[in-house]
Design a protein around this motif. Structure first.
Motif, PDB file in Angstrom:
ATOM      1  N   LEU A  70       0.837  -1.203   0.000  1.00 13.20           N
ATOM      2  CA  LEU A  70       0.000   0.000   0.000  1.00 13.20           C
ATOM      3  C   LEU A  70       0.875   1.257   0.000  1.00 13.20           C
ATOM      4  O   LEU A  70       0.635   2.199  -0.760  1.00 13.20           O
ATOM      5  CB  LEU A  70      -0.953  -0.012   1.213  1.00 13.20           C
ATOM      6  CG  LEU A  70      -1.832   1.232   1.362  1.00 13.20           C
ATOM      7  CD1 LEU A  70      -2.628   1.521   0.082  1.00 13.20           C
ATOM      8  CD2 LEU A  70      -2.807   1.068   2.540  1.00 13.20           C
ATOM      9  N   GLN A 282      -6.373  -2.823   2.951  1.00 11.19           N
ATOM     10  CA  GLN A 282      -5.074  -2.251   2.559  1.00 11.19           C
ATOM     11  C   GLN A 282      -4.620  -2.833   1.225  1.00 11.19           C
ATOM     12  O   GLN A 282      -4.148  -2.108   0.344  1.00 11.19           O
ATOM     13  CB  GLN A 282      -4.009  -2.542   3.626  1.00 11.19           C
ATOM     14  CG  GLN A 282      -4.263  -1.847   4.948  1.00 11.19           C
ATOM     15  CD  GLN A 282      -2.998  -1.701   5.788  1.00 11.19           C
ATOM     16  OE1 GLN A 282      -1.905  -1.547   5.272  1.00 11.19           O
ATOM     17  NE2 GLN A 282      -3.170  -1.738   7.103  1.00 11.19           N
ATOM     18  N   SER A 285      -6.729  -1.475  -1.525  1.00 13.47           N
ATOM     19  CA  SER A 285      -6.459  -0.043  -1.733  1.00 13.47           C
ATOM     20  C   SER A 285      -5.217   0.147  -2.598  1.00 13.47           C
ATOM     21  O   SER A 285      -5.161   1.058  -3.431  1.00 13.47           O
ATOM     22  CB  SER A 285      -6.254   0.667  -0.394  1.00 13.47           C
ATOM     23  OG  SER A 285      -7.419   0.606   0.387  1.00 13.47           O
ATOM     24  N   ALA A 286      -4.211  -0.705  -2.388  1.00 12.94           N
ATOM     25  CA  ALA A 286      -2.982  -0.591  -3.195  1.00 12.94           C
ATOM     26  C   ALA A 286      -3.337  -0.706  -4.676  1.00 12.94           C
ATOM     27  O   ALA A 286      -2.858   0.058  -5.518  1.00 12.94           O
ATOM     28  CB  ALA A 286      -1.987  -1.675  -2.791  1.00 12.94           C
TER      29      ALA A 286
END
Ligand code: PLP
Length: 398
Positions: A70, A282, A285-286
Motif C-alpha cells: 500500500l 489495505q 487499496s494498493a
C-alpha cells in the motif's frame, strides 16, 4: 462528572440539524437528497475482488504503518500525479482510515501546548469541513476562522493576517479543491501560504481529498509546489483519499504524506490509539491507487453534471461554476429559509451554508448560501437543479 466539557458547546452537527429543520414538514415532491456529499458513482469492481482474495487477512491485526504494497502504491501515485521526485514509501507516507481521521489526529500529534508563550491558534477556512474545528479544540488550540468569500476567491486570505496572529499559529488548514465552494488553490496561492508557514513557523494541513474531481485542469498539489520552492517538507502535510477519487467512502482508506519526522510523530500517536485499516482493505487499496482508468471515468461523469448545472443555473444571479469537487455553492437570501422552502415545494434537500460556517466579526460567510451535492443520478440532479433554479429566480423577483 463536571460539565461542560471541551466539546459540550459544539453546535449540533450539520445533518441532524438539517433533519430538525426539514423533517417536521411534508416534502413537496419525491424526496431528493442533494445535501450529503456521499459519492454514488460505481467503484471499480476489482476492489471487491481484491478484498475477497485477501479475506484471510481479516484474521490478523493489520500493521499500523501500512503494508509495503500500500505504501508503495501511494508513493508511486504521488510521484505520477504531482510530478514529484522520489517519494520514500518507508518514511514519507502513512495510510489512514480516510482523511477525516488523519485531519483530526494530526492536530493532536503536532499542535504544541504553547506557541511563542501563548495558547496556539489553528487557522481554518470559513465555511469548512467541520472536523477541522473539533481537531483544533481537541488539540487545546483556538480555532480561528478566516472567511473564504467571493471577495477572497473562496479561499482564506492568509496573507491578510497580522504578523502576531501568524506567530501564534501552530497549524493552518487549507482545503483545495474546497468543500463547499469548489475553489482551487493556484500554485501562487500555495507559494504564498508556504512562505508564510516558513516565516511564522507553522504547519500546513492541506486537505486535497477532492483533487481528482475536476473539469479539465488537474488542481495543483501542495507537495509539488513545496518541492519546487524548496520548502522544508516537515512543514507540509497533504491528505488524500479513495472516498471521492474512487467512490469508496466505505473503505475508509486515505493517506497523509509529509516529512519523515512528522510521519514518525503521527505513527507514534497512531501506535497507541489508532485502528489501522484491515489488511484486505489495505491490499485492495494498493490496487485502487495504481489504477487511473476508473478515475477518468468518474471524472467524466462529474464533468457532465457540472455542464448540466451550468446550463440550468447559468442565469441565476451570483452563480459561480465550481472549478472542482462535487458541490455547488449557490447564493440565496437566507440559506435556512431557502432549504426549507425547497423541501416544502419540491422535496429537494440541500444544506444551509451556515451549517458549515461560523459567525465571525465580519459576519457569517455561509448564511446567504446553500450547498448542493451533485452525487445523485443525472436525471434526478436535473430535477433538483431545475427546482433550485426556479426557486432562485422566484426569490430574486419577489
Ligand atoms: C473537505 C473534506 N475533507 C475530508 C473529508 C473526509 O473524507 P474521507 O475521510 O472519507 O477521506 C471530507 C468528506 O466529506 C471532506 O468533504
Amino acid at each position: 462528572m463536571q460539565y461542560p466539557t471541551r466539546f459540550s458547546a459544539l453546535p449540533e452537527y450539520a445533518f441532524p440539524r438539517l433533519r430538525t429543520l426539514l423533517d417536521p414538514h411534508r416534502p413537496g415532491g419525491r424526496p431528493l437528497h442533494m445535501s450529503i456529499g456521499e459519492p454514488k458513482h460505481p467503484f471499480p469492481a476489482f476492489a471487491a475482488t481484491e478484498v475477497q482474495k485477501h479475506a484471510a487477512g481479516f484474521n490478523r491485526y493489520p500493521p499500523n504503518e501500512g503494508t509495503p504494497e500500500l505504501r508503495q502504491a501511494i508513493a508511486r501515485w504521488l510521484e505520477r500525479r504531482f510530478d514529484l521526485d522520489h517519494v520514500d514509501e518507508n518514511t514519507r507516507v502513512m495510510p489512514l482510515n480516510g482523511t477525516r481521521e488523519g485531519l483530526f489526529n494530526a492536530a493532536l500529534a503536532l499542535s504544541p501546548e504553547q506557541k511563542n508563550g501563548q495558547q496556539p491558534l489553528i487557522l481554518l477556512p470559513n465555511p469548512f469541513y467541520q472536523c477541522y474545528m473539533v481537531a483544533a479544540r481537541a488539540a487545546g488550540a483556538v480555532p480561528t476562522y478566516l472567511n473564504a468569500t467571493q471577495a477572497t476567491g473562496f479561499l482564506p486570505d492568509f496573507a491578510a493576517l497580522p504578523a502576531e496572529t501568524l506567530d501564534r499559529t501552530s497549524i493552518a488548514y487549507v482545503c483545495s479543491p474546497s468543500n463547499p465552494q469548489g475553489a482551487v488553490a493556484t500554485r501562487d496561492y500555495y507559494k504564498t501560504l508556504l512562505k508564510l508557514a516558513e516565516k511564522h513557523d507553522f504547519f500546513i494541513f492541506a486537505d486535497e481529498c477532492y483533487s481528482e474531481i475536476y473539469r479539465d485542469t488537474p488542481p495543483a498539489g501542495i507537495l509539488s509546489v513545496a518541492q519546487e520552492t524548496g520548502v522544508d517538507p516537515e512543514r507540509v502535510l497533504a491528505f488524500h483519499s479513495l472516498s471521492k477519487r474512487s467512490n469508496l467512502p466505505g473503505f475508509r482508506s486515505g493517506f497523509v504524506a509529509a516529512g519523515p519526522k512528522v510521519i514518525r510523530e503521527l505513527r507514534q500517536l497512531r501506535g497507541y490509539t489508532g485502528a489501522p485499516l484491515p489488511l484486505p482493505i489495505q491490499m485492495a487499496s494498493a490496487k485502487v491507487w495504481a489504477d487511473e482508468a476508473h478515475v477518468r471515468e468518474n471524472r467524466a461523469l462529474y464533468r457532465a453534471k457540472f455542464d448540466l448545472a451550468d446550463r440550468i443555473l447559468g442565469n441565476v444571479p451570483g452563480y459561480v461554476p465550481p472549478q472542482a469537487g462535487f458541490f455547488l455553492w449557490i447564493p440565496v437570501n437566507d440559506g435556512e429559509a431557502a432549504a426549507l422552502e425547497l423541501w416544502k415545494t419540491s422535496g429537494v434537500r440541500v444544506l444551509p451554508g451556515a451549517y458549515l460556517s461560523q459567525e465571525t466579526g465580519s459576519g457569517n460567510p455561509g448564511r446567504g448560501y446553500i450547498r448542493v451535492a451533485l452525487v445523485a443520478e443525472p436525471d434526478e440532479i436535473e430535477r433538483g437543479l431545475r427546482a433550485i433554479g426556479d426557486f432562485s429566480i422566484r426569490s430574486v423577483n419577489s
